[in-house]
Design a protein around this motif. Structure first.
Motif, mmCIF file in Angstrom:
data_model
loop_
_atom_site.group_PDB
_atom_site.id
_atom_site.type_symbol
_atom_site.label_atom_id
_atom_site.label_comp_id
_atom_site.label_asym_id
_atom_site.label_seq_id
_atom_site.Cartn_x
_atom_site.Cartn_y
_atom_site.Cartn_z
ATOM 1 N N PRO A 71 31.153 48.410 36.427
ATOM 2 C CA PRO A 71 31.875 47.244 35.916
ATOM 3 C C PRO A 71 33.267 47.628 35.420
ATOM 4 O O PRO A 71 33.480 48.743 34.943
ATOM 5 C CB PRO A 71 31.010 46.744 34.760
ATOM 6 C CG PRO A 71 30.168 47.903 34.371
ATOM 7 C CD PRO A 71 30.038 48.799 35.570
ATOM 8 N N PHE A 72 34.211 46.693 35.543
ATOM 9 C CA PHE A 72 35.550 46.911 35.009
ATOM 10 C C PHE A 72 35.483 46.795 33.491
ATOM 11 O O PHE A 72 34.766 45.960 32.961
ATOM 12 C CB PHE A 72 36.534 45.865 35.541
ATOM 13 C CG PHE A 72 36.780 45.959 37.018
ATOM 14 C CD1 PHE A 72 36.938 47.177 37.661
ATOM 15 C CD2 PHE A 72 36.869 44.808 37.779
ATOM 16 C CE1 PHE A 72 37.171 47.256 39.022
ATOM 17 C CE2 PHE A 72 37.105 44.875 39.140
ATOM 18 C CZ PHE A 72 37.252 46.101 39.758
ATOM 19 N N GLU A 73 36.235 47.644 32.781
ATOM 20 C CA GLU A 73 36.255 47.577 31.320
ATOM 21 C C GLU A 73 36.885 46.279 30.833
ATOM 22 O O GLU A 73 36.457 45.723 29.831
ATOM 23 C CB GLU A 73 37.026 48.767 30.740
ATOM 24 C CG GLU A 73 36.225 50.047 30.772
ATOM 25 C CD GLU A 73 36.926 51.158 30.042
ATOM 26 O OE1 GLU A 73 36.856 51.176 28.796
ATOM 27 O OE2 GLU A 73 37.548 51.991 30.714
ATOM 28 N N GLU A 74 37.913 45.795 31.554
ATOM 29 C CA GLU A 74 38.604 44.578 31.138
ATOM 30 C C GLU A 74 37.707 43.352 31.272
ATOM 31 O O GLU A 74 37.810 42.406 30.504
ATOM 32 C CB GLU A 74 39.864 44.331 31.991
ATOM 33 C CG GLU A 74 40.796 45.511 32.130
ATOM 34 C CD GLU A 74 40.346 46.488 33.224
ATOM 35 O OE1 GLU A 74 40.037 46.101 34.357
ATOM 36 O OE2 GLU A 74 40.304 47.686 32.903
ATOM 37 N N ASP A 75 36.846 43.340 32.308
ATOM 38 C CA ASP A 75 35.957 42.207 32.572
ATOM 39 C C ASP A 75 34.649 42.748 33.132
ATOM 40 O O ASP A 75 34.508 42.917 34.345
ATOM 41 C CB ASP A 75 36.609 41.228 33.559
ATOM 42 C CG ASP A 75 35.744 40.016 33.829
ATOM 43 O OD1 ASP A 75 34.656 39.894 33.213
ATOM 44 O OD2 ASP A 75 36.145 39.182 34.660
ATOM 45 N N SER A 132 31.959 41.489 33.853
ATOM 46 C CA SER A 132 31.265 40.657 34.827
ATOM 47 C C SER A 132 31.743 40.956 36.249
ATOM 48 O O SER A 132 31.157 40.491 37.214
ATOM 49 C CB SER A 132 31.465 39.169 34.516
ATOM 50 O OG SER A 132 32.820 38.815 34.716
ATOM 51 N N GLU A 133 32.814 41.743 36.373
ATOM 52 C CA GLU A 133 33.323 42.148 37.675
ATOM 53 C C GLU A 133 33.357 43.667 37.729
ATOM 54 O O GLU A 133 33.294 44.342 36.713
ATOM 55 C CB GLU A 133 34.723 41.577 37.884
ATOM 56 C CG GLU A 133 34.751 40.070 37.818
ATOM 57 C CD GLU A 133 35.823 39.488 38.709
ATOM 58 O OE1 GLU A 133 36.443 40.231 39.480
ATOM 59 O OE2 GLU A 133 36.019 38.286 38.616
ATOM 60 N N GLY A 134 33.448 44.222 38.926
ATOM 61 C CA GLY A 134 33.494 45.660 39.088
ATOM 62 C C GLY A 134 33.626 46.022 40.542
ATOM 63 O O GLY A 134 33.999 45.187 41.366
ATOM 64 N N LYS A 135 33.292 47.282 40.862
ATOM 65 C CA LYS A 135 33.331 47.702 42.261
ATOM 66 C C LYS A 135 32.425 48.904 42.467
ATOM 67 O O LYS A 135 32.081 49.616 41.525
ATOM 68 C CB LYS A 135 34.749 47.977 42.717
ATOM 69 C CG LYS A 135 35.386 49.234 42.185
ATOM 70 C CD LYS A 135 36.797 49.333 42.737
ATOM 71 C CE LYS A 135 37.297 50.750 42.782
ATOM 72 N NZ LYS A 135 38.613 50.861 43.388
ATOM 73 N N ASP A 136 32.041 49.100 43.710
ATOM 74 C CA ASP A 136 31.227 50.241 44.092
ATOM 75 C C ASP A 136 32.152 51.447 44.139
ATOM 76 O O ASP A 136 33.201 51.395 44.787
ATOM 77 C CB ASP A 136 30.616 49.960 45.468
ATOM 78 C CG ASP A 136 29.305 50.667 45.684
ATOM 79 O OD1 ASP A 136 28.546 50.815 44.715
ATOM 80 O OD2 ASP A 136 29.027 51.054 46.827
#
Length: 187
Positions: A91-95, A97-101
């Motif tokens: 997950p992205f630290e800023e959000d 609820s979103e992220g990437k593999d």
């Protein structure tokens, strides 16, 4: 060739973000109906419905809070061990609820939870004191140099690993381990 695939992937991601919600609204009634029929059949046959969702890594925590002994012991045996680079959803630290593999260097384990440090191929990391360069390897299909983030540790559920990526060479792992010991009180 690899840059063509990377460009195509970015274009597909943009299309999915822009068109995905509209397509889901159009397809949702059909999907819900199909799922309900499937659940009814499962119940009639005495089976519990299974939804396969791969767990994600935790939001990163400060490295000194997870300090422990760091040992190099990679074995390509199906279980991820310290010294291996694996892929997981981060997950992205800023959000969150979103992220990437992304690739993650395994530096420890708590039963079935791995402790990992995320990798980046962004060259801006070269000047950041919280990142250490580890060179290139099979975890990056374009062969770009990578950096490991030292100041944040991820808890990665073992069942959240997409695949084993590579074994980091011992001297490179030792470079990461020495920085963890010197700067973050690992042993």
């Amino acid at each position: 060739m690899a840059s063509t695939w990377s460009s195509l992937g970015k274009q597909l991601g943009t299309i999915a973000r822009e068109q995905g919600p509209r397509i889901m609204r159009m397809q949702a009634p059909k999907l819900v109906d199909r799922m309900q029929r499937s659940v009814r059949w499962d119940r009639a046959l005495g089976r519990r419905p299974v939804v396969a969702v791969r767990p994600a890594a935790s939001v990163p925590v400060p490295t000194h809070e997870r300090a422990r002994q760091v040992v190099y012991c990679p074995q390509l045996n199906g279980r991820a061990d310290p010294g291996e680079i694996v892929w997981t959803w981060v997950p992205f630290e800023e959000d969150p609820s979103e992220g990437k593999d992304r690739p993650v260097l395994v530096v420890g384990r708590d039963a079935t939870t791995l402790l990992g440090l995320m990798l980046s191929s962004n060259p801006r990391r070269a000047h950041d004191p919280h990142w250490v360069e580890i060179g290139s390897g099979p975890w990056d299909y374009e062969g770009r140099p990578s950096w490991v983030r030292l100041d944040r540790v991820l808890d990665v559920p073992e069942e959240g690993i997409r695949r084993e990526g590579a074994i980091l060479p011992r001297p490179t792992f030792d470079l990461v381990a020495h920085r963890l010991c010197r700067e973050y009180h690992w042993q």
